[in-house]
Design a protein around this motif. Structure first.
Motif, PDB file in Angstrom:
ATOM      1  N   CYS A 264     -45.297  -6.460  19.722  1.00 28.47           N
ATOM      2  CA  CYS A 264     -45.266  -5.155  19.525  1.00 28.47           C
ATOM      3  C   CYS A 264     -46.385  -4.717  18.297  1.00 28.47           C
ATOM      4  N   LEU A 265     -46.930  -5.589  17.620  1.00 30.24           N
ATOM      5  CA  LEU A 265     -47.834  -5.157  16.651  1.00 30.24           C
ATOM      6  C   LEU A 265     -49.312  -5.411  17.192  1.00 30.24           C
ATOM      7  N   ARG A 266     -49.442  -5.701  18.637  1.00 34.76           N
ATOM      8  CA  ARG A 266     -50.780  -6.239  18.942  1.00 34.76           C
ATOM      9  C   ARG A 266     -51.231  -4.800  19.786  1.00 34.76           C
ATOM     10  N   ALA A 267     -52.486  -4.260  19.097  1.00 39.01           N
ATOM     11  CA  ALA A 267     -52.924  -3.154  19.845  1.00 39.01           C
ATOM     12  C   ALA A 267     -54.339  -3.166  20.088  1.00 39.01           C
ATOM     13  N   SER A 268     -54.755  -2.819  21.417  1.00 40.97           N
ATOM     14  CA  SER A 268     -56.027  -3.175  21.769  1.00 40.97           C
ATOM     15  C   SER A 268     -56.860  -1.879  21.544  1.00 40.97           C
ATOM     16  N   ASP A 269     -56.323  -0.869  21.360  1.00 44.32           N
ATOM     17  CA  ASP A 269     -57.299   0.370  20.936  1.00 44.32           C
ATOM     18  C   ASP A 269     -56.958   1.136  19.698  1.00 44.32           C
ATOM     19  N   CYS A 270     -56.340   0.450  18.805  1.00 49.35           N
ATOM     20  CA  CYS A 270     -55.844   0.830  17.543  1.00 49.35           C
ATOM     21  C   CYS A 270     -55.916  -0.230  16.682  1.00 49.35           C
ATOM     22  N   SER A 271     -56.125   0.268  15.254  1.00 49.95           N
ATOM     23  CA  SER A 271     -56.225  -0.499  14.109  1.00 49.95           C
ATOM     24  C   SER A 271     -54.753  -0.283  13.180  1.00 49.95           C
ATOM     25  N   VAL A 272     -54.139  -1.523  13.115  1.00 50.12           N
ATOM     26  CA  VAL A 272     -52.674  -1.330  12.434  1.00 50.12           C
ATOM     27  C   VAL A 272     -52.826  -2.188  11.272  1.00 50.12           C
ATOM     28  N   THR A 273     -52.362  -1.427   9.954  1.00 49.28           N
ATOM     29  CA  THR A 273     -52.462  -1.923   8.742  1.00 49.28           C
ATOM     30  C   THR A 273     -51.265  -1.617   8.045  1.00 49.28           C
ATOM     31  N   PRO A 274     -50.501  -2.674   7.566  1.00 48.18           N
ATOM     32  CA  PRO A 274     -49.167  -2.628   6.759  1.00 48.18           C
ATOM     33  C   PRO A 274     -49.738  -2.143   5.363  1.00 48.18           C
ATOM     34  N   PHE A 275     -48.921  -1.105   4.798  1.00 44.06           N
ATOM     35  CA  PHE A 275     -49.278  -0.653   3.551  1.00 44.06           C
ATOM     36  C   PHE A 275     -47.823  -0.727   2.667  1.00 44.06           C
ATOM     37  N   ALA A 276     -46.609  -0.615   3.049  1.00 45.12           N
ATOM     38  CA  ALA A 276     -45.666  -0.750   2.228  1.00 45.12           C
ATOM     39  C   ALA A 276     -44.327  -1.448   2.892  1.00 45.12           C
ATOM     40  N   ILE A 277     -43.572  -2.293   1.931  1.00 41.32           N
ATOM     41  CA  ILE A 277     -42.478  -2.897   2.426  1.00 41.32           C
ATOM     42  C   ILE A 277     -41.151  -2.534   1.644  1.00 41.32           C
ATOM     43  N   GLN A 278     -40.217  -2.339   2.334  1.00 39.88           N
ATOM     44  CA  GLN A 278     -38.991  -1.853   1.795  1.00 39.88           C
ATOM     45  C   GLN A 278     -38.274  -2.906   0.857  1.00 39.88           C
ATOM     46  N   PRO A 279     -38.051  -2.532  -0.405  1.00 39.56           N
ATOM     47  CA  PRO A 279     -37.773  -3.510  -1.413  1.00 39.56           C
ATOM     48  C   PRO A 279     -36.193  -3.716  -1.535  1.00 39.56           C
ATOM     49  N   GLY A 280     -35.727  -4.982  -2.287  1.00 41.28           N
ATOM     50  CA  GLY A 280     -34.246  -4.877  -2.581  1.00 41.28           C
ATOM     51  C   GLY A 280     -33.708  -5.738  -1.518  1.00 41.28           C
ATOM     52  N   GLN A 281     -34.319  -6.287  -0.386  1.00 39.07           N
ATOM     53  CA  GLN A 281     -33.447  -6.835   0.891  1.00 39.07           C
ATOM     54  C   GLN A 281     -33.647  -8.552   0.328  1.00 39.07           C
ATOM     55  N   LEU A 327     -45.042   4.472  -0.460  1.00 33.45           N
ATOM     56  CA  LEU A 327     -44.077   3.778  -0.830  1.00 33.45           C
ATOM     57  C   LEU A 327     -42.546   3.894  -0.129  1.00 33.45           C
ATOM     58  N   LEU A 328     -42.108   2.737   0.102  1.00 34.59           N
ATOM     59  CA  LEU A 328     -40.823   2.640   0.595  1.00 34.59           C
ATOM     60  C   LEU A 328     -39.710   2.371  -0.514  1.00 34.59           C
ATOM     61  N   THR A 329     -38.763   3.102  -0.652  1.00 32.29           N
ATOM     62  CA  THR A 329     -37.583   3.010  -1.397  1.00 32.29           C
ATOM     63  C   THR A 329     -36.566   1.774  -0.822  1.00 32.29           C
ATOM     64  N   GLY A 330     -35.711   1.395  -1.864  1.00 34.24           N
ATOM     65  CA  GLY A 330     -34.586   0.352  -1.406  1.00 34.24           C
ATOM     66  C   GLY A 330     -33.626   0.888  -0.041  1.00 34.24           C
ATOM     67  N   LEU A 336     -44.894   9.569   1.323  1.00 37.60           N
ATOM     68  CA  LEU A 336     -46.159   9.774   1.569  1.00 37.60           C
ATOM     69  C   LEU A 336     -46.852  10.924   0.727  1.00 37.60           C
ATOM     70  N   PRO A 337     -47.856  10.418  -0.116  1.00 38.55           N
ATOM     71  CA  PRO A 337     -48.494  11.618  -0.785  1.00 38.55           C
ATOM     72  C   PRO A 337     -49.312  12.187  -0.006  1.00 38.55           C
ATOM     73  N   TYR A 338     -49.347  13.665  -0.095  1.00 38.58           N
ATOM     74  CA  TYR A 338     -50.435  14.344   0.497  1.00 38.58           C
ATOM     75  C   TYR A 338     -51.059  15.534  -0.239  1.00 38.58           C
ATOM     76  N   ALA A 339     -52.261  16.103   0.105  1.00 36.72           N
ATOM     77  CA  ALA A 339     -52.730  17.101  -0.697  1.00 36.72           C
ATOM     78  C   ALA A 339     -53.509  18.155   0.579  1.00 36.72           C
TER      79      ALA A 339
END
Length: 456
Positions: A264-281, A327-330, A336-339
């Protein structure tokens, strides 16, 4: 707490091939997030644009509503100037002038901006580069990665007592940078050497001692993208399962189980980059929510995924999202910051989809140590190689010879490698060159030993 990331010399006959590999090796650094957030989520910093002028901006995120404080200097900043927030409210800025890398701390002073010069480093070698590493877990120190012709140096650029301090020298050219623990001691780097990229761990408290972390296959390129110190969850990009085509996978730090590459993380026409993990687990890394930045023909949006699931949940990104930042909370809330013109400083809050009750759980992570150990998928079908090593005193599993309590994966050496260039912390004075050609430069008015301040 989530820690993330982001060219050896060769003979002339192989220069074109090497240059191509070098460019691919450093792609992670090119796609920096729109802003940088401290490990504890209290502050963020970015380079903002006012007309045609760039200036640093600090965001405060731990109050009822986020707010921004501009930190302009006496002249506009250059595009691409790096900024990094500290947990005391100051912002580290990295400026480059005539090959010299200068570092200062910025802070608000009523209507103006205060600036505390820390020092500078420089390297006369052609092709040398330096950039800031992700925020350290303690938020009180800041580090930089300096790449020379044949080696890479780690510098402490803020939080020390003597200005920039040379901490470690690693053979080969490194990129990335992921913190593996909550103290800022164990740093993972993606090292390009002998035509391949492998992730290694640098122990900053032991003079830069280096040990391998990722060696999925002998001829694969393996990079660490993201790590969570609580659960041990690692997000990895490797071409081991499909040579020539890098795929996104996951593993668990301290586990003897192989790295997995979900379809499910394999995409032929998209770039997928993880940027946050849920902490506390702590005991359930397979149930950690992972936030993904997805770039495709239709634009950029957000994905949410858990190792226990076999699908990615696609969510629209807020207008003005500072792409790649968040960032992900526990509790599993994604922030997500936005401007935008209407909201110059905002944070969108998205709830992570609940884990289905009937979700098929991954096998237990079998975590047996908090210390980083190599991960390997050999063979790639997912079976762990058997071992006849003796069992550790705590009965948790096989251990490496001479390293009590450290689990091992066969075919991957894990006894720490002695640093090729031993260095003593804070042992270099201004003008002393490192083995990689870098040297510390004294700046007029610099105040390297800066005591912590109260949060402004």
């Amino acid at each position: 707490m989530t820690a993330c990331a982001t060219e050896p010399a060769a003979d002339h006959a192989n220069q074109n091939t090497v240059n191509t590999k070098n460019a691919a090796h450093e792609n992670g650094r090119a796609s920096r997030p729109g802003c940088v957030i401290t490990a504890d989520g209290t502050y963020a910093a970015r380079l903002a644009l006012d007309g045609e002028c760039w200036f640093p901006e600090r965001w405060t995120l731990d109050g009822h509503e986020p707010y921004a404080v501009p930190l302009p200097s006496h002249q506009p900043e250059e595009p691409g100037t790096e900024v990094l927030p500290m947990t005391d409210g100051r912002v580290l800025i990295h400026r480059v002038t005539a090959g010299r890398h200068a570092f200062s701390l910025l802070y608000p002073t009523g209507p103006g901006t205060g600036e505390l010069p820390l020092g500078a480093v420089e390297c006369a070698e052609e092709g040398s580069r330096l950039w800031l590493l992700p925020p350290a877990p303690d938020g009180e120190h800041a580090y930089a990665l300096a790449v020379g012709r044949a080696s890479t140096a780690v510098w402490l650029v803020a939080g020390g007592a003597f200005g920039p301090e040379h901490l470690a020298e690693i053979p080969g050219r490194c990129s990335g940078g992921v913190w593996l623990d909550g103290t800022g001691r164990m740093l993972a780097l993606d090292r390009f050497q002998d035509g391949r990229t492998k992730t290694v761990v640098v122990d900053l408290e032991r003079g830069g001692e280096v040990s391998p972390l990722l060696q999925i296959a002998e001829d694969s390129n393996d990079r660490l993208l993201l790590a969570d110190a609580d659960s041990g969850l690692l997000l990895i990009r490797s071409d081991a399962p499909s040579p020539g085509h890098a795929r996104l996978g996951w593993g668990v730090l301290g586990s003897t189980l192989p790295v997995r590459f979900p379809e499910c993380l394999r995409a032929s026409d998209c770039s997928v980059t993880p940027f946050a993990i849920q902490p506390g687990q702590v005991l359930t890394p397979e149930r950690c929510a992972v936030a993904l930045r997805i770039d495709g023909p239709g634009g950029t949006w957000v994905g949410m995924w858990r190792p226990v699931e076999r699908q990615v949940h696609h969510l629209p990104a807020p207008e003005g999202w500072l792409a790649g930042a968040g960032l992900l909370t526990g509790e599993g809330e994604l922030r997500l910051p936005y401007a935008t013109r209407a909201v110059p400083c905002g944070v969108a809050r998205l709830a992570a989809p609940a884990v289905p009750v009937d979700a098929e759980c991954a096998r237990p992570s079998e975590r047996v140590a908090a210390r980083p150990v190599p991960l390997q998928q050999a063979p790639l079908t997912g079976r762990a190689a058997p071992s006849s090593r003796p069992v550790g005193q705590d009965g948790t599993g096989p251990v490496a010879p001479g390293v009590p309590g450290l689990p091992f994966v066969s075919a991957v050496p894990i006894v720490p490698i002695a640093p090729a260039f031993p260095v003593a912390r804070a042992g270099r004075r201004a003008g002393d060159r490192t083995p990689g050609g870098w040297e510390r430069v004294e700046l007029a008015g610099a105040h390297p030993g800066h005591p912590p301040t109260t949060r402004p």
